[in-house]
Design a protein around this motif. Structure first.
Motif, PDB file in Angstrom:
ATOM      1  N   PRO A  21       0.789  -1.575  -0.309  1.00 66.99           N
ATOM      2  CA  PRO A  21       0.031  -0.252  -0.139  1.00 66.99           C
ATOM      3  C   PRO A  21       1.274   1.253  -0.153  1.00 66.99           C
ATOM      4  O   PRO A  21      -0.036   2.007  -1.017  1.00 66.99           O
ATOM      5  CB  PRO A  21      -0.564   0.359   1.226  1.00 66.99           C
ATOM      6  N   GLN A  66      -2.132   2.598  -2.090  1.00 67.09           N
ATOM      7  CA  GLN A  66      -3.189   3.225  -1.547  1.00 67.09           C
ATOM      8  C   GLN A  66      -3.847   4.190  -1.976  1.00 67.09           C
ATOM      9  O   GLN A  66      -4.832   4.111  -1.860  1.00 67.09           O
ATOM     10  CB  GLN A  66      -2.635   3.240  -0.023  1.00 67.09           C
ATOM     11  N   TYR A  96      -5.906   2.604  -5.120  1.00 71.39           N
ATOM     12  CA  TYR A  96      -7.191   1.815  -4.356  1.00 71.39           C
ATOM     13  C   TYR A  96      -7.948   2.770  -3.893  1.00 71.39           C
ATOM     14  O   TYR A  96      -8.931   2.772  -4.531  1.00 71.39           O
ATOM     15  CB  TYR A  96      -6.461   0.984  -3.528  1.00 71.39           C
ATOM     16  N   ASP A  97      -7.811   3.732  -3.348  1.00 72.65           N
ATOM     17  CA  ASP A  97      -8.800   4.313  -2.663  1.00 72.65           C
ATOM     18  C   ASP A  97      -9.363   5.539  -3.616  1.00 72.65           C
ATOM     19  O   ASP A  97     -10.475   5.447  -3.802  1.00 72.65           O
ATOM     20  CB  ASP A  97      -8.672   6.055  -1.751  1.00 72.65           C
TER      21      ASP A  97
END
Length: 80
Positions: A27, A69, A72-73
């Protein structure tokens, strides 16, 4: 699609399409440095996201994307 499924799908195509080593996918990994993605890879990444998730990304979407990360968000927010 839940967050775990999104992460798994992203990780799978990073490994398959971008030849990223599985152990480098964390991440906190910096997309440009750790994953060694250049500007052409980002174009391919946008195409892969659209194909895998049906989500269209534009350049402005990447302004605050530094880590995996963050990415991903971003995808999770675009899907929901």
């Amino acid at each position: 699609m839940d967050k775990g499924a999104i992460i798994e799908k992203i990780n799978d195509f990073l490994i398959d399409e971008f030849e990223v080593e599985a152990e480098d996918i964390k991440p906190e990994a910096n997309l440009k440095e750790t994953l060694e993605l250049d500007s052409l890879d980002f174009v391919d990444l946008v195409v892969a996201i659209e194909a895998n998730f049906g989500v269209k990304l534009v350049g402005e979407d990447f302004v605050n994307i530094v880590t995996l990360q963050n990415f991903y968000d971003l995808i999770e927010s675009k899907i929901s």
